[in-house]
Design an enzyme around this catalytic site. Structure first.
Site, mmCIF file in Angstrom:
data_model
loop_
_atom_site.group_PDB
_atom_site.id
_atom_site.type_symbol
_atom_site.label_atom_id
_atom_site.label_comp_id
_atom_site.label_asym_id
_atom_site.label_seq_id
_atom_site.Cartn_x
_atom_site.Cartn_y
_atom_site.Cartn_z
ATOM 1 N N HIS A 51 0.834 -1.314 0.008
ATOM 2 C CA HIS A 51 -0.143 -0.019 0.094
ATOM 3 C C HIS A 51 0.948 1.245 0.099
ATOM 4 O O HIS A 51 2.132 1.226 0.141
ATOM 5 C CB HIS A 51 -0.851 -0.024 1.079
ATOM 6 C CG HIS A 51 -1.916 -0.885 1.190
ATOM 7 N ND1 HIS A 51 -3.008 -1.124 2.175
ATOM 8 C CD2 HIS A 51 -2.137 -1.925 0.181
ATOM 9 C CE1 HIS A 51 -3.781 -2.046 1.610
ATOM 10 N NE2 HIS A 51 -3.324 -2.655 0.585
ATOM 11 N N GLU A 53 1.350 3.731 1.991
ATOM 12 C CA GLU A 53 1.800 3.969 3.307
ATOM 13 C C GLU A 53 3.445 3.078 3.288
ATOM 14 O O GLU A 53 4.202 3.631 3.667
ATOM 15 C CB GLU A 53 1.097 3.722 4.520
ATOM 16 C CG GLU A 53 -0.159 4.305 4.455
ATOM 17 C CD GLU A 53 -1.391 3.842 3.703
ATOM 18 O OE1 GLU A 53 -2.417 4.169 4.196
ATOM 19 O OE2 GLU A 53 -1.170 2.965 2.862
ATOM 20 N N TRP A 174 -16.134 6.608 -38.690
ATOM 21 C CA TRP A 174 -16.246 7.115 -37.353
ATOM 22 C C TRP A 174 -16.947 8.529 -37.247
ATOM 23 O O TRP A 174 -16.845 9.317 -37.874
ATOM 24 C CB TRP A 174 -14.775 7.386 -36.900
ATOM 25 C CG TRP A 174 -13.965 6.036 -36.915
ATOM 26 C CD1 TRP A 174 -12.956 5.906 -37.912
ATOM 27 C CD2 TRP A 174 -14.052 5.053 -36.034
ATOM 28 N NE1 TRP A 174 -12.232 4.590 -37.561
ATOM 29 C CE2 TRP A 174 -13.002 4.020 -36.271
ATOM 30 C CE3 TRP A 174 -14.584 4.885 -34.777
ATOM 31 C CZ2 TRP A 174 -12.672 2.888 -35.584
ATOM 32 C CZ3 TRP A 174 -14.384 3.704 -34.233
ATOM 33 C CH2 TRP A 174 -13.337 2.816 -34.384
ATOM 34 N N THR A 200 -25.156 -5.019 -30.931
ATOM 35 C CA THR A 200 -23.846 -4.269 -31.015
ATOM 36 C C THR A 200 -22.795 -5.233 -31.704
ATOM 37 O O THR A 200 -22.048 -4.925 -32.542
ATOM 38 C CB THR A 200 -23.388 -3.434 -29.818
ATOM 39 O OG1 THR A 200 -24.166 -2.429 -29.534
ATOM 40 C CG2 THR A 200 -21.742 -2.910 -30.064
ATOM 41 N N ASP A 204 -21.498 -4.655 -35.632
ATOM 42 C CA ASP A 204 -20.517 -4.032 -35.715
ATOM 43 C C ASP A 204 -19.069 -5.007 -35.285
ATOM 44 O O ASP A 204 -18.068 -4.704 -35.995
ATOM 45 C CB ASP A 204 -19.984 -2.950 -34.709
ATOM 46 C CG ASP A 204 -21.180 -1.730 -34.756
ATOM 47 O OD1 ASP A 204 -21.547 -1.459 -36.252
ATOM 48 O OD2 ASP A 204 -21.481 -1.121 -33.852
ATOM 49 N N GLU A 303 -21.576 0.702 -22.909
ATOM 50 C CA GLU A 303 -21.192 1.298 -24.398
ATOM 51 C C GLU A 303 -22.213 1.018 -25.294
ATOM 52 O O GLU A 303 -21.810 0.933 -26.692
ATOM 53 C CB GLU A 303 -19.696 0.753 -24.911
ATOM 54 C CG GLU A 303 -18.507 1.682 -24.099
ATOM 55 C CD GLU A 303 -17.040 1.324 -25.054
ATOM 56 O OE1 GLU A 303 -17.312 1.120 -26.317
ATOM 57 O OE2 GLU A 303 -16.098 1.936 -24.507
ATOM 58 N N GLY A 305 -25.151 -0.495 -27.741
ATOM 59 C CA GLY A 305 -26.042 0.740 -28.397
ATOM 60 C C GLY A 305 -27.045 1.379 -27.346
ATOM 61 O O GLY A 305 -27.217 1.211 -26.114
ATOM 62 N N THR A 308 -29.208 -0.753 -25.114
ATOM 63 C CA THR A 308 -28.428 -1.073 -23.675
ATOM 64 C C THR A 308 -28.235 0.142 -22.830
ATOM 65 O O THR A 308 -28.540 0.197 -21.675
ATOM 66 C CB THR A 308 -27.194 -1.616 -24.119
ATOM 67 O OG1 THR A 308 -27.518 -3.050 -24.876
ATOM 68 C CG2 THR A 308 -26.304 -2.165 -22.661
#
Length: 375
Positions: A51, A53, A174, A200, A204, A303, A305, A308
């Site tokens: 950690h 510390e 894009w 999606t 895609d 993400e 589409g 969702t």
């Protein structure tokens, strides 16, 4: 001589170095100072490693700086229980540190304040609350997961100014430029898992991988990005990228009990498959989030589409939105929108707060928290 606030800001900067690598642990940075001079710096790099510390004390010793009588500035209350590593309170006491300044208290109500009490019993001065809001913000996903038991959900979409993510024929590459796409990759890097609907995948065939992001050396890297597909009828093609690339073991397909057994058998040879109950409008997403939370998923990136995205928003499970806008207008009543679904009544529309705009080349990025987001 630097002030307490300046030293804590330095600790916050160090904490941010490990963004995307520490899950399911929080981001933590630390600075050790003595007589106004910084004698050590450290941050938590990933789960299972020391950690912050412990790192800052080790850094001071490597430099030949005695730690007795020093002041520790740390962005989160030190741990006081054993997990993968021993309690940090023990290291602080052994190092002879005389004062500890903490930004944020442990979000776990069972642990909050325990370290402070422990250190005070050893006559160590303790102060907390300095830059607490900033410290809580860098761990917003972790804090949500700890208190709610569910992943923090970010809904992300790239769209035109009129809210279109694709033409009616499905053309979408894009919409935004390279700067916006790189920022989208940073969002993936900060998440534990990315989730899309099967439509999606069918439209895609995306890879849903992490690209163009600078990461630390391999031993400091956190868990790989998980990919989740919402697919009630197990329609994900066996030849899709998410099932056939080198990261296929990081893919989970979520199916319903009605999914054809033959398809399920083939999917299980390629990836992990989990079953989730259905509700009136698709999967019971809160049930799914509970499962993911138990699997140490602290931050889920949606993400889409549009269906969702809408499912998470309409279910009241979105915690944040990250929308990218390109300076284009597509129009078209059948063009695909960023948020589809049934829609919400005007009075119940998603109210956003803490809104921030950024220019990314020709595009704009909006990030905002969902007001009164419920666990």
């Amino acid at each position: 001589m630097p002030s307490d606030e300046q030293l804590m800001r330095d600790a916050l900067r160090l904490a941010r170095r490990a963004r995307g690598e520490t899950s399911p642990n929080p981001l933590v940075g630390a600075v050790l100072a003595k007589r106004g001079n910084i004698i050590g710096r450290g941050w938590h790099r990933r789960a299972g490693l020391p950690h912050a510390e412990v790192e800052v004390i080790a850094d001071a010793k490597r430099k030949g700086n005695p730690t007795k009588g020093a002041t520790l500035y740390v962005t989160l209350e030190p741990c006081s229980t054993s997990g993968r590593t021993p309690p940090c309170t023990h290291s602080i006491i052994r190092a002879g540190i005389s004062r500890v300044v903490v930004a944020a208290t442990d979000p776990n109500p069972e642990h909050a304040g325990r370290a402070f009490r422990w250190l005070k019993r050893k006559d160590i001065a303790v102060e907390h609350g300095l830059l607490a809001e900033q410290a809580a913000e860098i761990n917003v996903a972790f804090n949500h997961w700890i208190t709610a038991g569910l992943p923090f959900v970010t809904v992300k979409a790239a769209m035109t100014l009129d809210g279109k993510i694709a033409t009616a024929s499905g053309e979408s590459k894009w919409i935004t430029g390279p700067e916006a796409r790189r920022e989208g990759m940073k969002l993936r890097h900060e998440a534990d898992a990315i989730i899309v609907g099967v439509n999606t995948i069918l439209a895609d065939n995306p890879s849903l991988t992490l690209r163009d992001v600078r990461r630390p050396k391999a031993e400091w890297r956190g868990p790989a990005l998980r990919r989740i597909v919402l697919d009630p009828r197990a329609r994900t093609p066996l030849g899709s990228w998410v099932l056939g690339d080198e990261f296929a073991e990081q893919t989970t397909v979520v199916v319903s009990r009605d999914a054809p057994s033959g398809r399920l058998a083939k999917l299980k040879q390629r990836c992990r498959v989990i079953t989730c109950p259905l509700s009136k409008r698709g999967f019971n997403l809160k049930s799914l989030l509970r499962k993911l939370g138990r699997q140490d998923c602290t931050h889920l990136l949606v993400e889409g589409g549009g269906e969702t995205n809408a499912a998470f928003i309409e279910a009241g499970l979105a915690s944040r939105v990250a929308f990218f806008y390109a300076p284009k207008i597509l129009g078209g009543r059948d063009a695909r929108t960023a948020v589809a679904g049934e829609g919400l009544p005007l009075a119940n529309g998603l109210q956003l707060e803490k809104i921030r705009w950024r220019n990314l080349g020709p595009d704009l990025m909006l990030t905002a928290r969902v007001a009164d987001a419920q666990p």
